[in-house]
Enzyme design. Structure first.
Site, short mmCIF file in Angstrom:
data_model
loop_
_atom_site.label_atom_id
_atom_site.label_comp_id
_atom_site.label_asym_id
_atom_site.label_seq_id
_atom_site.Cartn_x
_atom_site.Cartn_y
_atom_site.Cartn_z
CD GLU A 183 0.64 4.07 -0.31
OE1 GLU A 183 0.50 3.16 -1.15
OE2 GLU A 183 -0.04 5.10 -0.31
CD GLU A 217 3.39 4.28 -4.92
OE1 GLU A 217 4.39 5.01 -4.74
OE2 GLU A 217 2.96 3.50 -4.06
#
Ligand code: NAI
Length: 698
Positions: A105, A125
């Site tokens: 990210e 995730e």
């Protein structure tokens, strides 16, 4: 070692290194260091471009999940990412090793991404029941499109550099990270390349029918294939918002959804499973300082289902293996058991012929135990009969070199008794693999009374070499896994005899998230194994224990499950799923009649209440008797060896979520029907009295 990120300068380029060995986890110090580095580079007029990279072997593995339990501390990653993206100076992520989760990210918030050939990127995730919560769900589809973004985030699988380049997740593959980054930065500066800010509204994901259709298809696919999992659906919801709303709206949605998942039992259970797996390696022997003995040559006795599977697991890890069988004919069968797996892998393109040949060059065979005289470790996987095993161990006593670890793969038998056939009891241990042993990740390491600490440490070392998940188990009948299994299998049998069809029981368990129900599992494992075990135990069975003979009646017909084409289900040749069998239902009815039982069918919820109460109750007894070190080891055993759904975290974690007091109440209710079987474990009574849960013992 300080967990931080540090800035260095090379002419007009600033390098910010994420520095938190070994994986550069993005703990608070690293986030703060990164923010400071960016701020310094921005305020330094000599700097024209910023490169973010990782110290050591990787860019970064992402969030520091040990911080998950703590209150969030500044700076938050989404804010650091925004700062990076808003930079007026070009920011380049230079990735080697891998950039995963929050780290990817960060890379998504930079203006350019370059990577070395062997690098990979990913957003895993979902494996923790979460979604990428630092704008990953909003930036990824803007960068690579809706389909690729959903793939990356819902599967959580890493994407290699080549594929990342093809889908636009990175801009260039470089040979050398440092010189590649410098060259890339210089070019960007010279060309004054416009900075691509993925979150800017002009970079909106197109709200068109094609994108909405992909979203609909993915939603339906995940619902069908993984109906229990929340996170993939929530990820798709976020991507949909990236299509429907602007960046700010999408981000707002992402943050709310992320928090919802963080607070959910499902994510907490997945995080529990993640930590449980790591904790099972912590054992008293290693804490006392035991060092493993070297393992460079392995002997395996038996080339049947388990011996061949163990051989393959070891060969795949690069360990040379000598397999010994009792005679030439059995040996040839054993060799075929091993070779056919590699043949299939080559045929299916999973392995090159050259690689298969190389692996098999480490494989030798014999019909003489004396050929195991130079092995560091010998694993016995012969028939499950104490006398046969004792005879093998007594021969090994004369043959094995001094210091060799002698292991048995027995499913139930007493390792102390097996060890007693030798005069080196300190070297004998149980290593209980699961079928197929080259695939199943669980390895129960069974610790008998007199085993030496370094032998236990060697068992754990073998697990590491074979990439198995080890669990330390005490030496009781069935150890942890099969002992607990036996109890809930009994509960399933009682329910069946009392009037619930085995097919309804299987359905209720599959609905819970298991890949199959208990009767499907018996058919897969082979009814003969349980039958032999029941006969062995018949003489010791308490008169108080209720005994269900239905399985015996089925075995007497020669119906051992899939391998005979018939068990609880009927199998057409080649099919793995069976069909319901009216004849089995008649057998059950007959047995019921003999015992004068009035049929009473249970609902799916009632089935599950009994099934899991039996599982948890036996798990608690295993703990009480110190046969498992901690509740999470029972969870690991059931997760990795018996198909317990990972999103429920394992039976002991499930009990905590269901409420341990509710488990006790269920047990008390069932106890009225059968006080012998359903007697609540003392540990459960004690925990309820003290207002504690199983997790307090982890
Ligand atoms: P199997 O019947 O497929 O193989 C046993 C092999 O041992 C046969 O090939 C036989 O020829 C060989 N053998 C017998 N006596 C021997 C001797 N004296 N010397 C050399 N070889 C000999 O049985 P399977 O299923 O592989 O089980 C082996 C052991 O593993 C048993 O103790 C079983 O309880 C245990 N186990 C089985 C599991 C399963 O799912 N099948 C799972 C975990 C453990």
């Amino acid at each position: 070692m300080t967990k931080t990120a540090h800035l260095s300068k090379e002419n007009e380029i600033a390098f910010i290194a994420l520095s938190n060995a070994p994986m550069n986890a993005l703990s608070q110090g690293v986030r703060a260091g990164l923010r400071k580095g960016v701020e310094q580079a921005l305020s330094d007029n000599t700097i024209k471009a910023i490169v973010i990279h990782g110290d050591g072997k990787v860019f970064s593995a992402g969030a520091d999940i040990s911080e998950f339990h703590l209150p969030a501390v500044e700076p938050h990653l989404p804010d650091v990412c925004d700062l990076i993206e808003q930079s007026e100076k070009p920011v380049i992520a230079a990735i080697h090793g891998f950039a995963l989760g929050g780290a990817f990210e960060i890379a998504l918030s930079t203006h350019f991404r370059i990577a070395t050939k062997e690098a990979s990127v990913g957003l895993p995730e979902v494996h923790l029941g979460l979604l990428p919560g630092s704008a990953g769900t909003q930036r990824t589809p803007r960068l690579v499109g809706v389909k690729s973004a959903i793939d990356i985030m819902t599967t959580g699988k890493p994407v290699n550099a080549e594929k990342a380049l093809a889908i636009g997740a990175i801009d260039e593959i470089v040979d050398d990270l440092k010189s590649g980054a410098i060259a890339f930065a210089k070019k960007v500066i010279e060309d004054a390349t416009p900075l691509k800010r993925v979150s800017k509204s002009e970079e909106r994901v197109e709200n068109n029918s094609e994108n909405l259709e992909v979203i609909g298809q993915e939603r339906a696919k995940w619902k069908k294939n993984s109906p229990h999992l929340d996170a993939p659906q929530k990820i798709i919801d976020c991507v949909e918002q990236a299509v429907l709303l602007d960046y700010a709206g999408g981000m707002n949605f992402e943050q709310k959804t992320f928090q919802g998942l963080m607070d959910s039992d499902q994510s907490k259970s997945l995080i529990h499973a993640f930590f449980a797996e790591r904790k099972s390696n912590k054992i008293p022997e290693l804490e006392r300082g035991a060092k493993p003995r070297p393992i460079s040559k392995l002997g395996v006795i038996g080339g049947g289902t388990m011996g061949s599977g163990i051989t393959i697991a070891a060969l795949n890890s690069g360990l040379p293996v000598t397999m010994v069988e009792r005679d030439q004919e059995s040996l040839e069968r054993g060799i075929e058991n091993v070779k056919k797996v590699y043949r299939r892998d080559v045929e299916k393109g999973r392995l090159s012929q050259e690689k298969a040949d190389k692996i098999l060059s480490n494989y030798s065979t014999s019909t003489h135990l004396k050929d195991l005289s130079d092995k560091d470790m010998i694993i016995e996987a012969v028939f499950e009969e104490l006398e046969v095993k004792k005879s093998v161990f007594s021969q090994l006593n004369d043959i094995a070199k001094e210091g060799a670890v002698l292991a048995s793969n027995t499913s139930y038998l007493d390792i102390d008794k097996i060890a007693s056939a030798t005069d080196r009891v300190g070297d004998v241990i149980g290593l209980h693999f699961f079928s197929p042993a080259n695939i199943m990740r669980l390895l129960e390491i069974v610790v008998p009374t007199n085993v030496k600490d370094d032998v236990v440490a060697t068992g754990f070392q073998l697990a590491k070499i074979l990439k198995k998940v080890p669990v330390r188990a005490g030496n009781c009948d069935g150890f942890i896994g099969n002992r607990v299994l036996e109890n809930y299998a009994k509960a399933a049998n009682y329910m069946m005899e009392d009037g619930t069809s085995p097919y309804d029981i299987d359905k209720a368990i599959v609905e819970f998230g298991y890949p199959m129900g208990p009767f499907q599992m018996f058919d897969l494992a082979g009814g003969d194994i349980g039958w032999a075990d029941r006969k062995r135990k018949a003489a010791f069975r308490s008169n108080e224990e209720r005994y269900v003979s239905i399985a015996d009646r089925i075995c007497e017909k020669g119906w051992f499950g899939q391998k005979t084409g018939r068990g609880y289900y009927k199998y057409t040749p080649g099919a793995r799923r069976g069909e319901e069998d009216p004849e089995v239902l008649s057998i059950i009815q007959e047995e019921r009649k003999v015992k004068g039982i009035e049929a009473r069918s249970l609902s799916s919820d009632e089935i599950r209440r009994r099934y899991f109460a039996a599982m948890v109750n036996e798990g608690a007894k295993v703990l009480e008797e110190k046969m498992a070190l901690r509740p999470s080891d029972i969870d690991v055993t059931k997760l990795f060896g018996y198909g317990f759904p990972r999103h429920m975290g394992g039976p002991m974690r499930y009990a905590d979520v269901y409420g341990i007091e509710n488990i006790l109440n269920d047990l008390k209710e069932f106890e009225k029907e059968d006080p012998y079987f359903w007697k609540p474990a003392e540990l459960i009574v004690k925990l309820v009295e003290e207002g504690k849960d199983f997790n307090s013992l982890n």
